[in-house]
Design a protein around this motif. Structure first.
Motif, PDB file in Angstrom:
ATOM      1  N   PRO A 253       0.810  -1.232   0.000  1.00 26.94           N
ATOM      2  CA  PRO A 253       0.000   0.000   0.000  1.00 26.94           C
ATOM      3  C   PRO A 253       0.842   1.279   0.000  1.00 26.94           C
ATOM      4  O   PRO A 253       0.314   2.364  -0.261  1.00 26.94           O
ATOM      5  N   LEU A 254       2.143   1.155   0.298  1.00 22.73           N
ATOM      6  CA  LEU A 254       2.991   2.337   0.411  1.00 22.73           C
ATOM      7  C   LEU A 254       3.644   2.665  -0.925  1.00 22.73           C
ATOM      8  O   LEU A 254       4.350   1.844  -1.509  1.00 22.73           O
ATOM      9  N   GLU A 255       3.416   3.872  -1.391  1.00 19.95           N
ATOM     10  CA  GLU A 255       4.035   4.328  -2.626  1.00 19.95           C
ATOM     11  C   GLU A 255       5.517   4.637  -2.370  1.00 19.95           C
ATOM     12  O   GLU A 255       5.897   5.076  -1.289  1.00 19.95           O
ATOM     13  N   ASP A 256       6.361   4.388  -3.361  1.00 19.32           N
ATOM     14  CA  ASP A 256       7.809   4.651  -3.280  1.00 19.32           C
ATOM     15  C   ASP A 256       8.496   3.825  -2.188  1.00 19.32           C
ATOM     16  O   ASP A 256       9.493   4.264  -1.600  1.00 19.32           O
ATOM     17  N   TYR A 257       7.990   2.624  -1.930  1.00 22.36           N
ATOM     18  CA  TYR A 257       8.600   1.821  -0.866  1.00 22.36           C
ATOM     19  C   TYR A 257      10.008   1.365  -1.234  1.00 22.36           C
ATOM     20  O   TYR A 257      10.781   0.953  -0.374  1.00 22.36           O
ATOM     21  N   HIS A 258      10.362   1.488  -2.509  1.00 26.02           N
ATOM     22  CA  HIS A 258      11.726   1.120  -2.896  1.00 26.02           C
ATOM     23  C   HIS A 258      12.762   1.964  -2.154  1.00 26.02           C
ATOM     24  O   HIS A 258      13.909   1.540  -1.973  1.00 26.02           O
TER      25      HIS A 258
END
Length: 605
Positions: free
Chosen positions: A540-545
Motif C-alpha cells: 500500500p505504500l508508494e515509493d517503498y523502494h
C-alpha cells in the motif's frame, strides 16, 4: 735565507718547542720536527716524523712539560705524541667531524673545536670526552681560555660564545631558553639514527618519567611542529632536531593514531596561544571531559574549553584515514532528518500548545522567537535550549510529538547534539527515563511515530551521539517499536530503516567491527524487514523502494565489515532471486544489488 722543505702539501700549523726546534703539521697527514740548527744545502733538516693520522693535520699543542704534544686532524681524532720516541701514546675520540683548533684550559684539561658545532673539553688522562658542548652555529673555528674557569669560542655565525662555571655569571632563564632554541635548530640529527624512537608530545616530558639516564625521546615542538630529540641527564634537554622525519603516524592494522605511549581513534591539531598542540580523543569519550583533562594537563586557560570541544565535535569522524574500497560500500555518512520546511507554521503550532500546558511547564516568549538561523546553528544558545527541553520533556503525552520534532532538528547540529547528551544522558535522556522511553516506544499515531523515530536516527548527528546510540543499542533494539507495528506511512518506514542503517555505518570503526554480536543483531533487523517484504504488507505504500534501498545499504555496510555467516549468504540469495524479480524495473535497486555483490566478492574472503 734558509728553507724548510719536506711536506708534500699545505702546512697547516707551526709550534716552537725551543728556539731551535720547530713542529709543523700538514695536510699531507704528517707531523715533522725540524732542527733549525741543522741546515744542509740551504735547507733545514728534518729531525723526526710523526705518522698516524689518516687525514689532514690541522693543529698542534705542546704538553704542559713540553715532552710531548697533541695534534688534531680532519680524521676526527686527537693524538698525543711522545717527543722522545716519536710514538703516539693516546688517541682521543669524540668529535664527529673535522677538528679545527686546540688550546689548553688549565693544567689537566684542554679544549678542542671544529665542524658540526662541537666544542669538547678533555681530561688529559681520559681518551673520551669529559664534556661535550654543542653551539648554535655550523662551525667553531677557534677556542681560547682566559682563565681556568672561562673560555671563548669563535663561531662561523659572527658570534663569540663565552662559557664559564661561575654561578654568578650564569645567564637568565630567557637567555638560556633562547640559546637552547638556537642550538636545537642548528643541530641536525638524521632520522635514520633515531627511527627506532617513538614520537611523543611535549607534555610527556612531565607526565611520563624517564626509564634511565641518557634516554632519548622524539618530541613534537609546540611552536612549529618540528621534531626534536630530547635527552635525559638529570633533566630533559633538547639536543637537536630531525629535519627528515618521515614516520607514518597511523596504525592501519588498528585504525588508531599513536600519542605518547597510547593509541587513540583521533589526534587533532589544535593551535592555542601561538602553540601547536595534539589533542588525543577516543570516540567513546565525552568531549567535555577530554577537553577539561587536556586543559589541566597542558596548564591552559579554561577559556579554551569551548574551542577544544568544538574541535572534537566538528572533526571527529568514523571515516578511516585511508579508504581503499572500489565500490559503494562501506558508506560512511549517516542518514539524518534535518529539514523543517515551515518554521513559522511550526512556531505557531508550538505557541498554541504552549498556551495549553500548566504554567510551570510553559516557555517564555523569548524561546518562542528563536530564528531559523538559530535553529540551524544553535551553538550560542545550547544552555538555554537544554533548560527549555527539560521543561518540554514533561509536557503531556499527546504533545510530545512537537517536542520530538524540535529535538530532532536540533540534534542534527553536531555541537548541540554533543552538548545535549553531555547534559542529559545521565538523567532526563537515558534508558528508563520517561522521555527517552516515550521516544523509543514511539506511540501509535503518525506524528508521534515519525518524530520519535527521527529523533533516534538523528542521535547519530555527532560522534558522541552515535556512541550513545551504540552504548544503548541492545536497550533500543529490545524496546523500540517493531516493523510490524509501524504506521503505514512511507516517511515512518524510512525513518525506522535509517536507524539500522546508521548503526551499520558504525561498523567502519575498527573496534565495533570486532563486535560480532552487534553485527549479528543488525543482520537480524535486516531479516525482520525481509519478512515484511515477503508478506507484501508494504504494497500500500508508494515509493517503498526508498525503504528497501536504505536496508540494502545497511546490508552492504554489514558485508563490508567482513560479516561472514549463513544468514548473510541466505539474504544475498534472497536479494538476487526475489528482489530483482519484484523490483525488476527499478534501476536504483538493481544498482544497489550489484554494489552489494561487488562488496561480497571483495570482503567475504
Amino acid at each position: 735565507m734558509a728553507k724548510i722543505v719536506g711536506h708534500e702539501e699545505s702546512v697547516m700549523d707551526l709550534q716552537f718547542i725551543r728556539s731551535d726546534l720547530l713542529l709543523t703539521a700538514s695536510s699531507d697527514r704528517s707531523i715533522v720536527l725540524w732542527n733549525l740548527n741543522t741546515v744542509l744545502g740551504g735547507s733545514v733538516q728534518q729531525q723526526q716524523a710523526f705518522q698516524g693520522h689518516e687525514d689532514c693535520v690541522r693543529g698542534l699543542m705542546l704538553s704542559k712539560h713540553e715532552d710531548g704534544f697533541y695534534s688534531i686532524s680532519n680524521d676526527q681524532t686527537i693524538r698525543y705524541w711522545n717527543m722522545t720516541n716519536g710514538m703516539c701514546e693516546r688517541i682521543y675520540v669524540g668529535h664527529e667531524h673535522f677538528i679545527f683548533n686546540i688550546n689548553r684550559l688549565n693544567k689537566e684539561y684542554f679544549i678542542t673545536c671544529g665542524e658540526n658545532n662541537a666544542v669538547i673539553v678533555w681530561n688529559e688522562k681520559q681518551t673520551t670526552s669529559w664534556q661535550s658542548l654543542k653551539l648554535p652555529t655550523v662551525t667553531i673555528w677557534s677556542v681560547l681560555a682566559s682563565t681556568s674557569n672561562v673560555f671563548y669560542a669563535a663561531g662561523s655565525d659572527g658570534i663569540l660564545y663565552i662559557f664559564t662555571n661561575h654561578n654568578d655569571r650564569r645567564p637568565d632563564d630567557q637567555s638560556q631558553t633562547l640559546y637552547d632554541e638556537m642550538l636545537v635548530k642548528q643541530t641536525k640529527i638524521p632520522f635514520a639514527s633515531v627511527s627506532h624512537l617513538k614520537l611523543y608530545e611535549e607534555n610527556s616530558l612531565v607526565t611520563i618519567p624517564p626509564r634511565n639516564d641518557g634516554e632519548r625521546r622524539l618530541i613534537r615542538s609546540l611552536l612549529d611542529n618540528t621534531i626534536l630529540v630530547y635527552e635525559w641527564n638529570q633533566s630533559w634537554k633538547p639536543v637537536g632536531h630531525v629535519p627528515d622525519y618521515n614516520q607514518e603516524e597511523f596504525d592501519h592494522s588498528s585504525g588508531c593514531v599513536p600519542y605518547n605511549d597510547e593509541f587513540y581513534d583521533e589526534v587533532f591539531n589544535v593551535k592555542l596561544n601561538g602553540k601547536n598542540y595534539k589533542l588525543p580523543f577516543n570516540r567513546d569519550q565525552d568531549p567535555w571531559i577530554v577537553s577539561q583533562a587536556f586543559i589541566e594537563l597542558n596548564q591552559l586557560d579554561y577559556g579554551a574549553l569551548t574551542s577544544l570541544v568544538q574541535c572534537i565535535v566538528n572533526y571527529a569522524s568514523y571515516k578511516p584515514k585511508k579508504v581503499e574500497n572500489n565500490g559503494l560500500f562501506p558508506i560512511y555518512e549517516f542518514k539524518l532528518w534535518s529539514t523543517m520546511k515551515n518554521l513559522e507554521a511550526f512556531r505557531k503550532k508550538f505557541q498554541e500548545f504552549n498556551a495549553t500546558v500548566d504554567e510551570h511547564l510553559r516557555l517564555s516568549d523569548e524561546y518562542l522567537q528563536v530564528t531559523s538561523s538559530e535553529m540551524q546553528n544553535p551553538e550560542a544558545i545550547c544552555e538555554e535550549l537544554c533548560l527549555a527541553l527539560k521543561k518540554l520533556m514533561k509536557w503531556p503525552k499527546n504533545l510530545k510529538f512537537i517536542v520530538s520534532d524540535l529535538l530532532r532538528v536540533l540534534l542534527t547540529n553536531k555541537y548541540f547534539n554533543t552538548y545535549f547528551l553531555h547534559q542529559m544522558e545521565s538523567d532526563e535522556f537515558k534508558p528508563g527515563s520517561e522521555f527517552f522511553q516515550s521516544v523509543i516506544q514511539c506511540g501509535d499515531n503518525l506524528s508521534t511515530q515519525l518524530t520519535s523515530l527521527r529523533v533516534v536516527a538523528n542521535l547519530f548527528g555527532s560522534v558522541h551521539g552515535a556512541e550513545f546510540a551504540y552504548k544503548n543499542f541492545s536497550y533500543i533494539r529490545e524496546n523500540i517499536v517493531k516493523w510490524t507495528d509501524l504506521i503505514t506511512n512511507i516517511n515512518v518506514h524510512m525513518a525506522y530503516a535509517s536507524i539500522w542503517f546508521n548503526y551499520s555505518v558504525l561498523l567502519s570503526d575498527h573496534k565495533k567491527r570486532q563486535n560480532h554480536q552487534f553485527k549479528h543483531m543488525i543482520m537480524e533487523m535486516i531479516q525482520e524487514h525481509n519478512k515484511l517484504i515477503e508478506s507484501e504488507s508494504y504494497k500500500p505504500l508508494e515509493d517503498y523502494h526508498l525503504v528497501i534501498i536504505i536496508m540494502m545499504n545497511t546490508f552492504g555496510n554489514l558485508i563490508a565489515s567482513k560479516f561472514n555467516s549463513q544468514m548473510a549468504d541466505s539474504h544475498l540469495q534472497c536479494l538476487q532471486q526475489k528482489y530483482v524479480k519484484c523490483f525488476k524495473d527499478n534501476s536504483e535497486i538493481r544498482y544497489c544489488l550489484r554494489q552489494i555483490e561487488i562488496a561480497y566478492d571483495q570482503y567475504s574472503n
